[in-house]
Motif scaffolding. Sequence first.
Motif, PDB file in Angstrom:
ATOM      1  N   VAL A   1     -59.101  43.247  13.592  1.00  0.00           N
ATOM      2  CA  VAL A   1     -58.309  42.349  14.678  1.00  0.00           C
ATOM      3  C   VAL A   1     -57.070  41.642  14.886  1.00  0.00           C
ATOM      4  CG1 VAL A   1     -59.000  40.852  17.159  1.00  0.00           C
ATOM      5  CG2 VAL A   1     -60.918  42.353  16.448  1.00  0.00           C
ATOM      6  N   GLU A   2     -57.282  40.681  13.237  1.00  0.00           N
ATOM      7  CA  GLU A   2     -56.385  40.442  13.353  1.00  0.00           C
ATOM      8  C   GLU A   2     -54.918  41.469  13.218  1.00  0.00           C
ATOM      9  OE1 GLU A   2     -56.908  36.893  10.654  1.00  0.00           O
ATOM     10  OE2 GLU A   2     -55.155  37.875   9.242  1.00  0.00           O
ATOM     11  N   THR A   3     -55.083  42.147  12.490  1.00  0.00           N
ATOM     12  CA  THR A   3     -53.870  43.417  11.931  1.00  0.00           C
ATOM     13  C   THR A   3     -53.161  43.830  13.703  1.00  0.00           C
ATOM     14  OG1 THR A   3     -54.929  43.910   9.903  1.00  0.00           O
ATOM     15  CG2 THR A   3     -53.336  45.197  10.566  1.00  0.00           C
ATOM     16  N   ASP A   4     -54.440  44.101  14.738  1.00  0.00           N
ATOM     17  CA  ASP A   4     -53.729  44.901  15.673  1.00  0.00           C
ATOM     18  C   ASP A   4     -52.993  43.922  16.458  1.00  0.00           C
ATOM     19  OD1 ASP A   4     -56.827  47.328  16.717  1.00  0.00           O
ATOM     20  OD2 ASP A   4     -54.968  47.374  14.746  1.00  0.00           O
ATOM     21  N   TYR A   5     -53.273  42.469  17.090  1.00  0.00           N
ATOM     22  CA  TYR A   5     -52.283  41.845  17.947  1.00  0.00           C
ATOM     23  C   TYR A   5     -52.221  40.673  17.281  1.00  0.00           C
ATOM     24  CZ  TYR A   5     -56.221  43.725  20.720  1.00  0.00           C
ATOM     25  OH  TYR A   5     -56.806  44.921  21.552  1.00  0.00           O
ATOM     26  N   GLY A   6     -51.961  40.279  15.763  1.00  0.00           N
ATOM     27  CA  GLY A   6     -51.103  39.427  14.884  1.00  0.00           C
ATOM     28  C   GLY A   6     -51.324  37.915  14.936  1.00  0.00           C
ATOM     29  N   VAL A   7     -52.624  37.631  15.680  1.00  0.00           N
ATOM     30  CA  VAL A   7     -52.996  36.790  15.681  1.00  0.00           C
ATOM     31  C   VAL A   7     -54.416  36.332  14.297  1.00  0.00           C
ATOM     32  CG1 VAL A   7     -54.076  34.663  17.179  1.00  0.00           C
ATOM     33  CG2 VAL A   7     -52.511  36.706  18.046  1.00  0.00           C
ATOM     34  N   PRO A   8     -53.798  34.878  13.675  1.00  0.00           N
ATOM     35  CA  PRO A   8     -54.327  34.980  12.755  1.00  0.00           C
ATOM     36  C   PRO A   8     -56.064  33.924  13.011  1.00  0.00           C
ATOM     37  CG  PRO A   8     -52.242  33.280  12.266  1.00  0.00           C
ATOM     38  CD  PRO A   8     -52.621  34.165  13.663  1.00  0.00           C
ATOM     39  N   ILE A   9     -56.788  34.522  12.465  1.00  0.00           N
ATOM     40  CA  ILE A   9     -58.419  34.744  12.818  1.00  0.00           C
ATOM     41  C   ILE A   9     -59.097  34.104  11.845  1.00  0.00           C
ATOM     42  CG2 ILE A   9     -61.051  35.482  13.532  1.00  0.00           C
ATOM     43  CD1 ILE A   9     -59.511  37.713  14.575  1.00  0.00           C
ATOM     44  N   GLU A  10     -59.409  32.472  11.609  1.00  0.00           N
ATOM     45  CA  GLU A  10     -60.493  31.979  10.796  1.00  0.00           C
ATOM     46  C   GLU A  10     -61.974  31.925  10.416  1.00  0.00           C
ATOM     47  OE1 GLU A  10     -56.834  30.479   8.265  1.00  0.00           O
ATOM     48  OE2 GLU A  10     -58.776  30.384   7.941  1.00  0.00           O
TER      49      GLU A  10
ATOM     50  N   ARG B   1     -50.936  37.862   5.440  1.00  0.00           N
ATOM     51  CA  ARG B   1     -52.231  37.345   5.473  1.00  0.00           C
ATOM     52  C   ARG B   1     -52.599  39.148   5.702  1.00  0.00           C
ATOM     53  NH1 ARG B   1     -54.104  33.245   8.485  1.00  0.00           N
ATOM     54  NH2 ARG B   1     -56.507  34.501   8.718  1.00  0.00           N
ATOM     55  N   ARG B   2     -52.301  39.971   5.255  1.00  0.00           N
ATOM     56  CA  ARG B   2     -53.222  40.986   5.007  1.00  0.00           C
ATOM     57  C   ARG B   2     -53.030  41.704   3.615  1.00  0.00           C
ATOM     58  NH1 ARG B   2     -50.932  46.753   8.068  1.00  0.00           N
ATOM     59  NH2 ARG B   2     -49.377  45.266   8.077  1.00  0.00           N
ATOM     60  N   GLN B   3     -51.792  41.434   2.775  1.00  0.00           N
ATOM     61  CA  GLN B   3     -51.551  41.173   1.464  1.00  0.00           C
ATOM     62  C   GLN B   3     -52.909  40.450   0.992  1.00  0.00           C
ATOM     63  OE1 GLN B   3     -50.332  43.476  -0.693  1.00  0.00           O
ATOM     64  NE2 GLN B   3     -51.461  42.863  -1.661  1.00  0.00           N
ATOM     65  N   GLU B   4     -52.822  38.844   0.739  1.00  0.00           N
ATOM     66  CA  GLU B   4     -54.214  38.226   0.427  1.00  0.00           C
ATOM     67  C   GLU B   4     -54.942  38.214   0.483  1.00  0.00           C
ATOM     68  OE1 GLU B   4     -53.770  34.283   2.471  1.00  0.00           O
ATOM     69  OE2 GLU B   4     -55.057  33.414   1.908  1.00  0.00           O
ATOM     70  N   ARG B   5     -55.901  39.025   1.943  1.00  0.00           N
ATOM     71  CA  ARG B   5     -56.866  39.456   1.805  1.00  0.00           C
ATOM     72  C   ARG B   5     -56.967  40.718   1.480  1.00  0.00           C
ATOM     73  NH1 ARG B   5     -56.739  42.265   6.655  1.00  0.00           N
ATOM     74  NH2 ARG B   5     -56.168  39.996   8.095  1.00  0.00           N
TER      75      ARG B   5
ATOM     76  N   SER C   1     -49.454  47.473  -4.256  1.00  0.00           N
ATOM     77  CA  SER C   1     -49.933  46.923  -3.390  1.00  0.00           C
ATOM     78  C   SER C   1     -48.783  45.643  -2.955  1.00  0.00           C
ATOM     79  CB  SER C   1     -51.176  46.095  -2.709  1.00  0.00           C
ATOM     80  OG  SER C   1     -51.344  46.329  -3.773  1.00  0.00           O
ATOM     81  N   VAL C   2     -48.717  45.254  -4.027  1.00  0.00           N
ATOM     82  CA  VAL C   2     -47.949  43.392  -3.069  1.00  0.00           C
ATOM     83  C   VAL C   2     -46.071  44.189  -3.661  1.00  0.00           C
ATOM     84  CG1 VAL C   2     -47.502  41.092  -4.962  1.00  0.00           C
ATOM     85  CG2 VAL C   2     -49.874  42.155  -4.390  1.00  0.00           C
ATOM     86  N   LEU C   3     -46.132  44.322  -4.286  1.00  0.00           N
ATOM     87  CA  LEU C   3     -44.233  44.741  -4.519  1.00  0.00           C
ATOM     88  C   LEU C   3     -43.895  45.451  -2.956  1.00  0.00           C
ATOM     89  CD1 LEU C   3     -43.433  45.815  -8.049  1.00  0.00           C
ATOM     90  CD2 LEU C   3     -43.128  43.746  -6.584  1.00  0.00           C
ATOM     91  N   HIS C   4     -45.062  46.420  -2.504  1.00  0.00           N
ATOM     92  CA  HIS C   4     -44.786  47.097  -1.502  1.00  0.00           C
ATOM     93  C   HIS C   4     -44.772  46.337  -0.289  1.00  0.00           C
ATOM     94  CE1 HIS C   4     -45.483  50.556   1.474  1.00  0.00           C
ATOM     95  NE2 HIS C   4     -44.904  50.519   1.114  1.00  0.00           N
TER      96      HIS C   4
END
Lengths: 214, 423
Positions: free
Chosen positions: B308-317, B276-280, B253-256
Motif C-alpha cells: 500500500v505504501e509503495t502504491d500510494y506513496g503514503v508512509p505507514i507506521e 523507505r523502500r530501500q530501508e525496508r 540495491s543501495v547504489l541503485h
Amino acid sequence: MSAARRRVFVVDDHHLFLSGVRFEIGDDVELVGDASDVASAVELIGEREPDVVLVDVHMPHGGGAAIIEQVLRKHPNVRFLALSVSDAPGDVVGVIRAGARGYVTKTISGPELLEAIGRIADGDAVFSPRLAGIVLDAFSSVPIHDVNPELDQLTAREREVLRLIARGYAYKEIATELSISPKTVETHVSAVLRKLQLSNRHELTVWAIDRRLV
Amino acid sequence: MQTSTPPDVRLRLVRPRDGRRIAGVAAGLGNAFGIDPNLIRIAFVVLAFASGVGVIVYAAAWAITPAQAPGSSSLPTTRRRARPQFVEAAALAVIVFGALLLIRPLRLGFADQLVWPIALAGFGAALLWGRFRNASAPSTQPPPSVADGSTGSAWSAAVASLVGDTRRPSLGTITRIGAGCVLVITGAGVFLATRPTSTATRNAASAVVVFAIGIGLVFGPWLSRLAQDLAEERRARVRSQERAALAAHVHDSVLHTLALVRRSASDPRQVVSLARRQERELRTWLAGGPRPSSDSLAIALDEVAAVVETDYGVPIEIVRVGDCPMDLALEALVSAGREAMVNAARHSGAPSIAVYMEVDRERVTLFVRDRGVGFEPETGETRRHGLADSIVGRMRKHGGTAEVRSRPGSGTEIEVSVPRIST
C-alpha cells in the motif's frame, strides 16, 4: 513550544546528522555544544550542564547508554533524549534503563523534535508509538516470581494510555478520549517510564544483558 | 543381464549404474526403500557370516533385479522417502537380527563365536557410518547440508563440528558415536574373549592398546592444532564469502536506489518513498532474508502495508504487540486492514497512517488511524461508507467485529478484531 530557550547538547558520531540537527533546531534552542565520542561527551556535558542532551544510541565504547550512566552519576539533573535509526527493542530498552527519559527515531521532523525536547526539559517522558508498543509487549506476560506490583506491573489506566499512544494518539487526544487532563496523561507516562527503568522483569533484564555482551 | 522382472512389484527395483560396489544390489534396494545403501551392505556382510545366508540372498537379488536401462535417470524411484530415515534403518536392523536368530538352529557355517561379534560390530558400524536425518525434518525439503548437523554420518557431523562448521554436535550425534563405538569395541572384545586364550594373543591385544595410547599422546596436540587451523581457515573463507555477498547486495540495491534518488531530487515524495523502500529492504536483508507470510501475522501485515505504501506513496507506521501464526480469520483481518489502509491513503489526505496490531490470548485487534479530513459517519461519502459496510460484513463472517470512528477534521480510526482460534 516552550517559552524559555532550552540549553541543548547534542552527541552523535555521524557528522552529517549533527549538522542537520543544528540546522533544524538551532534557531529555537540554545545549542551549548556537541561531541562525537563518549569521553569528550561526558567531559563537556559535565562542564556545561545543559537542560537536555540529545544522545545517539550507537557509538563506539558503550554508546549512548555509557554516556548516560557516567553523566548521571555526577550530574543527576541532566535529562537525556535518545535518538537512533534503530528501533530494535533491545536498543530502546537498554538506553531507557540507563536513564534516558525518551526515545525518538532519527526520521523525526524538526517541529516534533523541538516538542520532544521541550517535554523532556519540563521533566516529562517522551514515548513514541513504537516505544509504547515495546513496553506493552514487555509487560504483557504474567511474571512468574518475585512480583513487585509497584514496579513489575502496569495499572489498567497506564495500559490504556500506552495503548492509545501506540495507536498514534497525541497526549491531548488521549486526554479527551479518557476524559482526564493532559497533565494526568503525562503523570501516567512518567510512571510507566519509571517502571521501565527500575523493573526487574525478565524480558527487560534479558535485553539489557544482551546489549552488554554485544 | 536381463531376466524376467519379478511379479507384482510395486516399487521399481533396479540396479543403478552409479553407486555400485559389486553389482548394485544394495544401491538398488537402498533407492527403492529409501535406506542408505551402506546399511544394506553391512546387513549383507553380517548375514554372509551367518551360514552364508547373506551371500545366497545377494546372489538371488542379483539374478532377479534388472540392471538400470542405459539412459534412464538413477534418481530414487520413491519420491516420498528420498533420504534415509532412522525408522527404516531400525527396521532393517530388526530384520537382520531376526534372520540371525532364525538361522542359528541350523548350525551350518560359522559358529556363534564368530557371528555374534560380527553382528555387534556390524550394528556399531551402521550407527557410525549410516547417514540419518532428524525425524522432524520433512522429506520435501532439499537435503540439508552436513554443516547444519542434522544429516550426514555421525563422523562427518563430528568432524564438521570440530573444524567449526557447527557449534557442537547435537546430543543425537554424540549418542550415536558413543553407542557405535561401544558396540564395535564390544564386538571385538567378545571375539577376542571367546578365542582359545593364548598368551601371544593377549600380548598382541595389550600391545595394540598401548600403541594406540602412545600415538594419541604423541600426535594428539598436533592433530588438534591441525583441526584448529582448518577451522580458522574455514572461518576466514566464510567471512570473505559474506563480504562478497554484501558487496553484491549493496551494489545491486543501495547504489541503485541512491542513483534514483539523485534523479528524483526535485520530487520530495518520490525521494521519501524510495528511501523507505530501500530501508525496508535492507532491514529485511539484515534480518536474514524474507520469510513466508504464512509464518506470522506480523509478516503478513508488513507485506500488505509495504504494498500500500509503495502504491500510494503514503508512509505507514506499524506498531506491534505480540504475534501469532496465520489462519483464515486472520487473513480476513489482514485484508480488512489493507482495505482500511488503502482507503486512508486515497481519501484522507493525511501525511501518514498509523497501524497498531495487538495479539492477546483471546483476540487479535487491528487499528488503522489517520489524522486526515475525516467524514460524517451517518451521511458520509458513499465511498467511505461502502468501506464500513464491506469491512463489517467481512469481519462478521469470521466471528469478528469492526468499528469505524470518524469526525470531520479530526481524522478516522478503523478498528477490526477477530477472536483467536484456539488450537
